[in-house]
Design an enzyme around this catalytic site. Structure first.
Site, PDB file in Angstrom:
ATOM      1  N   HIS A  68      58.500  10.516 -87.108  1.00 23.92           N
ATOM      2  CA  HIS A  68      58.434  11.386 -88.298  1.00 23.92           C
ATOM      3  C   HIS A  68      59.122  12.727 -88.065  1.00 23.92           C
ATOM      4  CE1 HIS A  68      54.523  13.062 -86.650  1.00 23.92           C
ATOM      5  NE2 HIS A  68      55.032  14.166 -87.150  1.00 23.92           N
ATOM      6  N   ASP A 118      55.247   5.168 -85.071  1.00 28.20           N
ATOM      7  CA  ASP A 118      55.700   6.557 -85.177  1.00 28.20           C
ATOM      8  C   ASP A 118      56.242   6.988 -83.814  1.00 28.20           C
ATOM      9  OD1 ASP A 118      56.241   9.075 -86.033  1.00 28.20           O
ATOM     10  OD2 ASP A 118      54.147   9.678 -86.343  1.00 28.20           O
ATOM     11  N   SER A 220      53.207  17.334 -82.859  1.00 29.34           N
ATOM     12  CA  SER A 220      53.768  16.001 -83.093  1.00 29.34           C
ATOM     13  C   SER A 220      54.881  15.666 -82.119  1.00 29.34           C
ATOM     14  CB  SER A 220      54.391  15.917 -84.484  1.00 29.34           C
ATOM     15  OG  SER A 220      53.433  15.641 -85.436  1.00 29.34           O
TER      16      SER A 220
END
Ligand SMILES: *[C@@H]1O[C@H](CO)[C@@H](O)[C@H](O)[C@H]1NC(C)=O
Length: 264
Positions: A68, A118, A220
């Site tokens: 992402h 992801d 992230s």
């Protein structure tokens, strides 16, 4: 990547920064400052010079991050030429070692954080110097960590995120650190995340974190390290980063990492 739960607190977000809300993001909550020597595989991924995500050094030319992190808010893929990687520094503002990105490769099955896969890799335009104790690669885990084990996550994600009200309505306040943070977290059973989130991926993930100790926006793509190996990649968590975070399993996707690192 932003899933609307029935309750706001059930809503989840992926964990990258530098974009407008509602956005996928993660940060370290309940952690402490650490030196880069204690996590020399940690890098900061930047878009137009601004930190968006963490990442880990797989080898001198390949960085592992979350898929992402490669996408813009409108779902389009970022361009490698707009991205850079900072290595060898705990200071987010440092200009010590900044390397251009040559190529990016999100997992082909990736749709959104909450659907799994992801993970992504990128190739640097020039190799990193791995001969210092500030820049080192990290090996992939050879199995998923057992529930109850301790892991460590590092990143420059928010150390605090809160909803505040003023006369104009409600807004978020966030506190974004300049210095790298680390937090020690507990690996949970997958079922704990399945219960805790509105939607969870297949079983290719690791569930970890507890009240007050977890990741948040900006973390992230960064590493969850167990026994000095890369066990997980920060994917998504709760909007206010209150407890659990879902990590992509590095072990279960290790074949994909190896194959794509060789062919990117
Ligand atoms: C990085 O890893 C890939 C996959 O194993 C390999 O093909 C590549 O040669 C490695 N690069 C360097 C610089 O070691």
């Amino acid at each position: 990547m932003f899933i609307k739960g029935i309750l706001l607190l059930l809503a989840v977000i992926s964990l990258s920064t530098g974009r407008l809300l509602p956005e996928p993001e993660t940060r370290i909550i309940g952690g402490k400052d650490v030196d880069i020597e204690s996590a020399p595989w940690q890098v900061s991924l930047r878009s137009f010079g601004g930190h968006i995500c963490g990442g880990s050094i797989y080898n001198e030319s390949i960085i592992i991050t979350a898929a992402h992190c490669f996408f813009n808010d409108d779902g389009t893929l970022q361009q490698a030429k707009d991205l850079t990687v900072l290595a060898g520094s705990a200071d987010k503002q440092s200009s010590a070692t900044i390397v251009k990105v040559a190529k990016i490769k999100p997992h082909e099955n990736y749709i959104s954080s909450s659907k799994g896969y992801d993970i992504g890799i990128l190739k640097l335009s020039e190799p990193l110097d791995l001969t210092t104790n500030k820049i080192q690669k990290i090996a992939l885990a050879e199995k998923d960590p057992a529930p109850g084990k301790k892991g460590r996550v590092t990143g420059w994600g928010y150390v605090k995120k809160a909803l505040v009200s003023d006369h104009q309505g409600e807004l978020y306040t966030t506190y974004s650190p300049f210095h790298l943070h680390a937090v020690d977290i507990k690996i949970q059973q997958l079922g704990v995340c399945k219960k805790g989130f509105y939607e969870v991926p297949n079983n290719l993930f690791i569930c970890a974190g507890s009240d007050g100790s977890t990741t948040c926006e900006g973390d992230s793509g960064g590493p969850l390290v167990v026994d000095n190996k890369l066990a997980g990649i920060v994917s998504f968590g709760y909007v206010f980063c209150t407890s659990l975070t879902v990590y992509t399993s590095a072990y279960q996707l290790s074949e994909w990492i190896r194959t794509n690192a060789a062919s990117i």
